[in-house]
Design a protein around this motif. Structure first.
Motif, PDB file in Angstrom:
ATOM      1  N   UNK B   1      -6.447   2.694 -25.189  1.00 27.36           N
ATOM      2  CA  UNK B   1      -6.236   3.093 -23.569  1.00 27.36           C
ATOM      3  C   UNK B   1      -7.595   2.463 -23.232  1.00 27.36           C
ATOM      4  N   UNK B   2      -7.764   1.399 -22.122  1.00 27.13           N
ATOM      5  CA  UNK B   2      -9.366   0.957 -21.847  1.00 27.13           C
ATOM      6  C   UNK B   2     -10.051   1.706 -21.305  1.00 27.13           C
ATOM      7  N   UNK B   3     -11.299   1.434 -21.112  1.00 23.64           N
ATOM      8  CA  UNK B   3     -12.204   2.820 -20.862  1.00 23.64           C
ATOM      9  C   UNK B   3     -12.159   2.402 -19.253  1.00 23.64           C
ATOM     10  N   UNK B   4     -10.577   2.116 -18.650  1.00 21.79           N
ATOM     11  CA  UNK B   4     -11.202   1.570 -16.866  1.00 21.79           C
ATOM     12  C   UNK B   4      -9.674   2.691 -16.804  1.00 21.79           C
ATOM     13  N   UNK B   5      -8.613   2.460 -17.884  1.00 13.88           N
ATOM     14  CA  UNK B   5      -8.120   3.189 -17.076  1.00 13.88           C
ATOM     15  C   UNK B   5      -7.694   4.812 -16.880  1.00 13.88           C
ATOM     16  N   UNK B   6      -8.150   5.079 -17.848  1.00 15.57           N
ATOM     17  CA  UNK B   6      -8.718   6.733 -18.186  1.00 15.57           C
ATOM     18  C   UNK B   6      -8.828   7.300 -16.967  1.00 15.57           C
ATOM     19  N   UNK B   7     -10.015   6.646 -16.061  1.00 17.72           N
ATOM     20  CA  UNK B   7     -10.599   7.525 -15.136  1.00 17.72           C
ATOM     21  C   UNK B   7     -10.247   6.780 -14.095  1.00 17.72           C
ATOM     22  N   UNK B   8      -8.851   5.851 -13.041  1.00 13.53           N
ATOM     23  CA  UNK B   8      -7.537   6.174 -12.316  1.00 13.53           C
ATOM     24  C   UNK B   8      -6.808   6.744 -13.481  1.00 13.53           C
ATOM     25  N   UNK B   9      -6.450   6.338 -13.745  1.00  9.90           N
ATOM     26  CA  UNK B   9      -5.517   7.809 -14.398  1.00  9.90           C
ATOM     27  C   UNK B   9      -5.827   9.446 -13.968  1.00  9.90           C
ATOM     28  N   UNK B  10      -6.982   9.310 -13.633  1.00  8.76           N
ATOM     29  CA  UNK B  10      -7.357  11.166 -13.314  1.00  8.76           C
ATOM     30  C   UNK B  10      -7.585  10.545 -12.340  1.00  8.76           C
ATOM     31  N   UNK B  11      -7.907   9.892 -11.821  1.00  7.66           N
ATOM     32  CA  UNK B  11      -8.560  10.222  -9.995  1.00  7.66           C
ATOM     33  C   UNK B  11      -6.777   9.832  -9.781  1.00  7.66           C
ATOM     34  N   UNK B  12      -5.820   9.438 -10.022  1.00  3.91           N
ATOM     35  CA  UNK B  12      -4.125   9.204  -9.055  1.00  3.91           C
ATOM     36  C   UNK B  12      -3.703  10.806  -8.342  1.00  3.91           C
ATOM     37  N   UNK B  13      -3.640  12.593  -8.844  1.00  2.88           N
ATOM     38  CA  UNK B  13      -2.937  13.514  -8.386  1.00  2.88           C
ATOM     39  C   UNK B  13      -3.884  13.121  -7.091  1.00  2.88           C
ATOM     40  N   UNK B  14      -5.424  13.618  -7.278  1.00  2.67           N
ATOM     41  CA  UNK B  14      -6.176  13.237  -5.591  1.00  2.67           C
ATOM     42  C   UNK B  14      -5.871  11.966  -5.000  1.00  2.67           C
ATOM     43  N   UNK B  15      -5.656  11.088  -5.374  1.00  2.00           N
ATOM     44  CA  UNK B  15      -5.311   9.649  -4.573  1.00  2.00           C
ATOM     45  C   UNK B  15      -4.158  10.134  -3.546  1.00  2.00           C
ATOM     46  N   UNK B  16      -3.034  10.374  -4.864  1.00  2.00           N
ATOM     47  CA  UNK B  16      -1.911  10.495  -3.923  1.00  2.00           C
ATOM     48  C   UNK B  16      -1.811  11.392  -3.145  1.00  2.00           C
ATOM     49  N   UNK B  17      -2.296  12.600  -3.422  1.00  2.00           N
ATOM     50  CA  UNK B  17      -2.269  14.127  -3.048  1.00  2.00           C
ATOM     51  C   UNK B  17      -2.896  13.947  -1.274  1.00  2.00           C
ATOM     52  N   UNK B  18      -4.439  12.444  -1.295  1.00  2.00           N
ATOM     53  CA  UNK B  18      -4.926  12.077  -0.355  1.00  2.00           C
ATOM     54  C   UNK B  18      -3.914  11.408   0.734  1.00  2.00           C
ATOM     55  N   UNK B  19      -2.834  10.449  -0.003  1.00  2.00           N
ATOM     56  CA  UNK B  19      -2.406   9.651   0.355  1.00  2.00           C
ATOM     57  C   UNK B  19      -1.070  10.223   1.149  1.00  2.00           C
ATOM     58  N   UNK B  20      -0.146  10.883   0.415  1.00  2.00           N
ATOM     59  CA  UNK B  20       0.329  12.094   1.244  1.00  2.00           C
ATOM     60  C   UNK B  20       0.563  12.384   2.319  1.00  2.00           C
ATOM     61  N   UNK B  21      -1.131  13.057   2.386  1.00  2.00           N
ATOM     62  CA  UNK B  21      -1.544  13.749   3.073  1.00  2.00           C
ATOM     63  C   UNK B  21      -1.879  13.402   4.693  1.00  2.00           C
ATOM     64  N   UNK B  22      -2.704  11.959   4.201  1.00  2.00           N
ATOM     65  CA  UNK B  22      -2.582  10.867   5.428  1.00  2.00           C
ATOM     66  C   UNK B  22      -0.858  10.426   5.968  1.00  2.00           C
ATOM     67  N   UNK B  23      -0.458  10.356   4.751  1.00  2.00           N
ATOM     68  CA  UNK B  23       1.473   8.972   5.205  1.00  2.00           C
ATOM     69  C   UNK B  23       2.167   9.764   5.893  1.00  2.00           C
ATOM     70  N   UNK B  24       2.085  10.749   5.070  1.00  2.00           N
ATOM     71  CA  UNK B  24       3.599  12.002   6.344  1.00  2.00           C
ATOM     72  C   UNK B  24       3.050  12.019   7.362  1.00  2.00           C
TER      73      UNK B  24
END
Ligand SMILES: Nc1ncnc2c1ncn2[C@@H]1O[C@H](COP(=O)(O)OP(=O)(O)OP(=O)(O)O)[C@@H](O)[C@H]1O
Ligand SMILES: [Mg+2]
Lengths: 333, 312
Positions: B1-24
């Protein structure tokens, strides 16, 4: 014109007297340097001359007129600060022109005077930049430019070079010296760097705890220091002081001998010691000598390179005509 | 795993939650704005449940655009927000500069100055409209009443009576009226938010370089020039921040408008949404979409303005 006279000037902050009564005259066209250890009141004195700090008592005269109550801007003095104090939101051009603009001078004349100053300081390429986009040395030149355009009666510098690296400092030192030669305006320059003081000044004022220890030309101070403090402060490396029987031989409480006035030999001499650290500068060698029984450590300066090792035995002989004698109060005999 | 992917992966839940929070909520608002959806209708009971079969297309938008209050609400929103911004920034800068000097009792004065900011908006509105601005019982009424009494008694004093008889009897202003209710809201929100501006400007003033000021003094700058050429540029960034934050807050003023005049002569988009939402959810949703667009336009211009001041 710029003859500045301090008469019986004192300054206290609350109960603390920082400057006891002090008299000093700086003649027109002189380059005066205030030196002294940190906290001795150099900046305070300069700020009092500039009008940024009120006097507790006494009088300041500029060109024979009492200036004590004159507001700072009307004293005709320009100051260069240690932090440069450039106006961060203005371009170099506006910065240099600011005092003229405040004096309500016509824009055409401002432009012309700013250009003249910028040319003489090699700032033409940077006129439209902001201070943040300049190097330390360039900022320093802008600050000087802002002082020059006012054509002041005297320039006041408060440690203007202390934020610059060593090489740049030497360069700016020469430039300021050059500027003084060209303008022939009075300059008062504060520093705690005695090399700056020695190289630039016509007149050095040595201060300690707000008291003037000695006033004189650099070489006067070097050859005839009035007391131990001045002797120790002027000259690099520091003068060696010897007390006790060795001093009594010269009828003095303390004798001082400069590192460069001591002859060195590996075989014989007046004083025997052991080599501690030797600093090889190429042009000179500074040898710190221990176990002479005279003082903790004596420093000698030898021109060129000399091969000595830590722990070697070494003999020192002071040059008889270069010995400074001081009495028990530390005053020159 | 390149060192960029891991942070992105770790951010994903928060970003998804925010998106859902706004988009719904945004999605539901959009959906409601395209269908007929009311809370009560005896005539058309099928409109009371949201359903795709009640599709109305841009009908709700047309309805809102044609309603007599819509343009007024937009103009009024901008009027209120801009007035508050201008007043709070000017007052904030003045007060911050004044209390930045050291003086005895400084600490208490600063705390008192900040305190309006901790009053709840509804309380603030009730307080102002009833106790201060009321034409009879409020401070305004009392002050004008006593001035009138004073004038009255001066009219009976010999020598000066002719002069004071030229003066009219002062009339108190009713701030619940159609023409004045917006001013009442502007006054009370300005009072409440000036402390915020003062606070931000004061922190900034304390970081102002004193040697620059001294240099300016030596350069012959007057107090005004120092303010104009040093302090004001120094405050450009905090001013931008104050404007930005307040614009976001004041576009959605509600309590003050409701309490002052129940929207009489003074509506903004949120208030209009509230009125529609009493029954017509479809129209309220369409107005909501307009509000989102307006907020984006305002934010766009503000960001550009701030960008410019930051560049300088
Ligand atoms: N505003 C002030 N209030 C109280 N004491 C002060 C004030 N300004 C300076 N002092 C004191 O006055 C003395 C002289 O200060 P000054 O700044 O003149 O020293 P200096 O010689 O310029 O030192 P340095 O080489 O470190 O700049 C110091 O002991 C300092 O603590
Ligand atoms: Mg200093």
């Amino acid at each position: 014109m710029g003859r500045i006279q301090l008469k019986n000037v004192t300054k206290s902050f609350g109960d603390v007297q920082v400057i006891p009564p002090l008299d000093l005259t700086i003649e027109d066209g002189e380059f005066a340097v205030f030196v002294g250890p940190s906290g001795c009141g150099k900046s305070t004195l300069l700020r009092m001359i500039a009008g940024l700090e009120d006097l507790t008592s006494g009088e300041i005269e500029i060109d024979g007129e009492v200036a004590t109550e004159v507001p700072p801007a009307q004293r005709g003095l320009a100051m260069v600060f240690q932090s440069y104090a450039l106006y961060p939101h203005m371009t170099v051009r506006k910065n240099i022109g600011f005092p003229l603009r405040m004096a309500k001078i016509e824009q055409a004349e401002i432009d012309q005077r700013v250009e003249t100053a910028a040319k003489s300081l090699n700032l033409m390429d940077y006129l439209d930049r902001k201070p943040a986009d300049l190097s330390g040395g360039q900022r320093q030149r802008v600050a000087i430019g802002r002082a020059i355009v006012r054509e002041p009666a005297a320039f006041l510098f408060d440690e203007p070079l202390s934020n610059l690296d060593a090489a740049l400092r030497v360069g700016m030192r020469l430039e300021i010296g050059e500027l003084h030669e060209r303008l022939k305006t009075t300059m008062i320059y504060v520093t705690h760097d005695q090399v700056e003081a020695m190289t630039m000044a016509n007149k050095i004022v040595v201060l300690r705890a707000g008291v003037i220890e000695q006033v004189g030309s650099p070489l006067e101070l070097y050859h005839r220091p009035q007391n131990e403090f001045v002797a120790g402060f002027i000259g690099s490396p520091k003068m060696n002081f010897v007390k006790g029987p060795e001093a009594e031989k010269h009828d003095a409480a303390t004798i001082g001998i400069r590192p460069e006035h001591t002859d060195v030999s590996m075989t014989d001499g007046a004083w025997k010691g052991r080599v501690g650290v030797a600093e090889h500068l190429g042009s000179d060698t500074f040898i710190h000598v221990h176990d002479t029984g005279l003082a903790d450590m004596l420093t000698v300066r030898v021109t060129g390179d000399i091969s000595v090792k830590h722990g070697d035995t070494i003999y020192l002989t002071p040059q008889a005509d270069q010995i400074h004698k001081f009495d028990a109060q530390g005053l020159r005999i | 795993m390149s060192d960029r992917k891991l942070p992105r992966l770790l951010q994903t839940p928060a970003v998804l939650l925010l998106l859902v929070w706004m988009l719904i909520p945004l999605g539901m608002t959009l959906y409601f704005s395209f269908i007929r959806y009311v809370l009560n209708s005896l005539r058309r009971p099928e409109w009371t449940t949201p359903n795709l079969s009640n599709w109305r297309g841009f009908g709700n938008y047309e309805f809102v655009l044609k309603s007599k209050d819509f343009l007024f609400a937009i103009q009024n929103s901008l009027f209120i927000v801009c007035s508050i911004l201008i007043l709070t920034v000017i007052l904030g800068v003045l007060i911050a500069v004044l209390i930045n000097k050291t003086f005895p009792g400084q600490g208490i004065v600063r705390v008192l100055l900040i305190s309006p900011f901790f009053v709840m908006p509804a309380v603030n509105a009730v307080l102002w409209i009833n106790m201060i601005l009321d034409p009879v019982l409020g401070l305004q009424g009392i002050a004008i009443g006593s001035i009138n009494e004073l004038l009255e008694s001066l009219r009976n004093v010999p020598l000066v009576d002719w002069f004071f008889s030229l003066w009219p009897k002062l009339e108190p202003i009713s701030f619940r009226a159609t023409q004045t209710s917006a001013y009442a809201v502007i006054i009370m929100v300005t009072w409440q938010w000036t402390p915020f501006a003062v606070l931000i400007f004061m922190t900034s003033l304390q970081s102002e370089d004193q040697q620059q000021k001294e240099a300016a003094v030596l350069d012959g700058a007057s107090a005004w020039s120092q303010f104009r050429f040093l302090t004001l540029p120094h405050l450009a960034r905090p001013i931008a921040i104050v404007v930005m934050i307040q614009a976001i807050f004041h576009l959605s003023l509600y309590a003050e408008i409701e309490i002052v005049s129940r929207g009489n002569g003074n509506k903004n988009l949120p208030y209009l949404i509230g009125e529609f939402a009493n029954n017509n959810i479809g129209a309220a949703s369409a107005t909501g979409i307009f509000a989102v667009i307006l907020a984006n336009i305002v934010a766009f211009f503000l960001l550009r303005m701030i960008g410019k001041t930051l560049m300088e």
